[in-house]
Design an enzyme around this catalytic site. Structure first.
Site, PDB file in Angstrom:
ATOM      1  N   TYR A  91       0.854  -1.188   0.000  1.00 16.91           N
ATOM      2  CA  TYR A  91       0.000   0.000   0.000  1.00 16.91           C
ATOM      3  C   TYR A  91       0.894   1.243   0.000  1.00 16.91           C
ATOM      4  O   TYR A  91       1.383   1.686   1.040  1.00 16.91           O
ATOM      5  CB  TYR A  91      -0.919   0.034   1.226  1.00 16.91           C
ATOM      6  CG  TYR A  91      -1.904  -1.119   1.328  1.00 16.91           C
ATOM      7  CD1 TYR A  91      -2.145  -1.974   0.258  1.00 16.91           C
ATOM      8  CD2 TYR A  91      -2.602  -1.346   2.510  1.00 16.91           C
ATOM      9  CE1 TYR A  91      -3.037  -3.024   0.365  1.00 16.91           C
ATOM     10  CE2 TYR A  91      -3.510  -2.401   2.624  1.00 16.91           C
ATOM     11  CZ  TYR A  91      -3.718  -3.237   1.558  1.00 16.91           C
ATOM     12  OH  TYR A  91      -4.608  -4.283   1.663  1.00 16.91           O
ATOM     13  N   GLY A 110     -12.835  -4.565   1.366  1.00 19.97           N
ATOM     14  CA  GLY A 110     -13.793  -4.026   0.403  1.00 19.97           C
ATOM     15  C   GLY A 110     -15.207  -4.064   0.933  1.00 19.97           C
ATOM     16  O   GLY A 110     -16.157  -4.207   0.163  1.00 19.97           O
ATOM     17  N   GLY A 142     -12.403   1.364   4.949  1.00 20.72           N
ATOM     18  CA  GLY A 142     -11.332   2.177   4.392  1.00 20.72           C
ATOM     19  C   GLY A 142     -11.585   3.660   4.600  1.00 20.72           C
ATOM     20  O   GLY A 142     -12.686   4.155   4.361  1.00 20.72           O
ATOM     21  N   GLN A 174     -14.312  10.582   7.095  1.00 19.71           N
ATOM     22  CA  GLN A 174     -14.744   9.313   6.515  1.00 19.71           C
ATOM     23  C   GLN A 174     -14.994   8.232   7.576  1.00 19.71           C
ATOM     24  O   GLN A 174     -15.423   7.134   7.255  1.00 19.71           O
ATOM     25  CB  GLN A 174     -13.717   8.830   5.490  1.00 19.71           C
ATOM     26  CG  GLN A 174     -13.685   9.717   4.251  1.00 19.71           C
ATOM     27  CD  GLN A 174     -12.583   9.348   3.276  1.00 19.71           C
ATOM     28  OE1 GLN A 174     -11.538   8.837   3.659  1.00 19.71           O
ATOM     29  NE2 GLN A 174     -12.819   9.618   2.004  1.00 19.71           N
TER      30      GLN A 174
END
Length: 331
Positions: free
Chosen positions: A59, A204, A279, A285
C-alpha cells in the site's frame, strides 16, 4: 460508543469488529493522499474504539506502514496491527513472492516502518503457487516462535490452499473480498472459516466506496485510482449498482433508521465470525461508525436485501480485476 469486539487466536486483547483499512492511506491506486489527514484518521479511529489497523507493505510501497508507525507513536499498545507479506514490486509493478527469503526481508522492513517490535497479525497477501504453501507456513511459524508476530493469517486463499498451509502453521484468520455486492466466499471460504474457527476479515466491505451512499452517476476518478479499471464503475453496470444502492438506502432508512453505509457494514458483521474493514484516509470518513453497532438484521431483512439486489443488479461482476499476476517459473 460501544464497539463490538471479537477474539483472534494468539492476540491477547479483544479486537474491534470494524477495522481501519489503510490501502488508500498509502496513496497508490487511490489518487494520492494527505499524510496529516491520514495520521488524524488513524488516531481518530483508535479514539472511537477501532483498534484493528489493517495495512500492507504494497500500500503505497511502504508508505501506509510508515504513516501508521508515525500515527501510533506513544499509543502502540492501543492498536492491533495487521499487515501482510509476500508481494514484491519493481517500477510500480507488483507480483507474488512467498519465498522464505522474501518473508525474512519483509518482516524486518515492516517492523522498521511500523516502529514496533511485533506484528499482531501477519497475513500472506496472495497465494504464490511457485512456493509450496507448507514452506511459506514454516517460515511464518518461525517468526511466531521468535515473537516477531503473534497470529498468522492469509488473504485471498482458497480452502485447499489453507488446508496445506494449516498442516504446518496455525491459521487464525483469512482476508477475502466480501460485501453486499461481492459474495463468492459464501460458497467456500466463509463456511470453511466457520468450520475451522477462523475469523474472516472482509476487505472491500463498502465495495470501493460504492456502498458509502456518496457516489452519483457523474462521479469521476482521477490519476491512478483503481476504480478506473473496476468494471463495476463502468456503464452500464455502474448505473445498476447505483440503482441498487438507492434501493438499499431507502430500505435502511425505512426499516432501521440507518444509512446504507451502516447497513452494508452491519450486513457483513451478521454473516458469521467476521470483521469488516472500513477504508478511510480522512477523519470525516469515519463518520457513522457508531451506527453500525447495537442492532442486527433479521432473516426477513436479509431475504428482502437479496431480492433488492436481484432486481437492480442484472449483470453482476466480482473483484477479480484486483488480483496481482503470478510469477513466471524460471527455466
Amino acid at each position: 460508543m460501544t464497539t463490538e469486539t471479537i477474539r483472534i487466536t494468539n492476540i491477547p486483547v479483544p479486537v474491534s469488529r470494524v477495522g481501519l483499512g489503510t490501502w488508500a492511506i498509502g496513496g497508490w491506486m487511490w489518487g494520492g493522499t494527505d499524510d496529516e489527514a491520514s495520521v488524524a484518521t488513524i488516531r481518530g479511529a483508535i479514539e472511537q474504539g477501532i483498534n484493528l489497523i489493517d495495512t500492507a507493505p504494497v500500500y503505497g510501497f511502504g508508505h501506509s506502514e510508515e504513516v501508521i508507525g508515525r500515527a501510533l507513536e506513544g499509543m502502540r499498545d492501543k492498536a492491533v496491527i495487521a499487515t501482510k507479506v509476500a508481494l514484491e514490486w519493481n517500477d510500480g509493478r507488483v507480483r507474488r513472492n512467498a519465498t522464505p527469503e522474501r518473508i525474512r526481508q519483509e518482516i524486518e522492513d515492516s517492523l522498521r516502518r511500523l516502529r514496533t517490535d511485533r506484528i499482531d497479525l501477519y497475513q500472506v497477501h496472495w497465494p504464490d503457487t511457485l512456493v509450496p504453501f507448507e514452506e511459506t507456513a514454516a517460515e511464518l511459524l518461525k517468526l511466531q516462535q521468535e515473537g516477531k508476530i503473534l497470529a498468522i493469517g492469509v488473504s485471498n486463499y482458497m480452502p485447499a490452499q489453507m488446508d496445506a498451509f494449516a498442516s504446518v502453521a496455525p491459521l487464525a484468520t483469512v482476508q477475502p473480498p466480501y460485501n453486499l455486492f461481492e459474495r463468492a466466499i459464501e460458497a467456500d471460504v466463509l463456511p470453511y472459516a466457520r468450520d475451522k474457527g477462523m475469523i474472516v476479515l472482509a476487505y472491500g466491505a463498502l465495495c470501493r466506496g460504492l456502498l458509502s451512499g456518496r457516489m452519483r452517476a457523474d462521479t469521476t476518478f482521477d490519476g491512478d485510482d483503481l476504480r478506473k479499471s473496476d468494471p463495476k464503475f463502468k456503464q452500464p453496470r455502474f448505473a445498476q449498482y447505483l440503482s441498487a444502492v438507492d434501493a438499499l438506502e431507502k430500505f435502511a432508512r425505512e426499516r432501521h433508521g440507518k444509512s446504507v453505509l451502516a447497513l452494508a457494514i452491519r450486513w457483513v458483521l451478521d454473516q458469521g465470525p467476521t470483521i469488516a474493514l472500513w477504508g478511510a484516509r480522512r477523519p470525516d470518513q469515519l463518520n457513522g461508525i457508531a451506527d453500525v453497532f447495537g442492532w442486527k438484521l433479521s432473516a426477513q431483512d436479509l431475504a428482502d436485501i437479496d431480492a433488492l439486489l436481484a432486481e437492480h443488479v442484472t449483470d453482476p461482476v466480482g473483484p477479480e480485476f484486483m488480483a496481482p499476476p503470478l510469477r513466471k517459473k524460471v527455466a
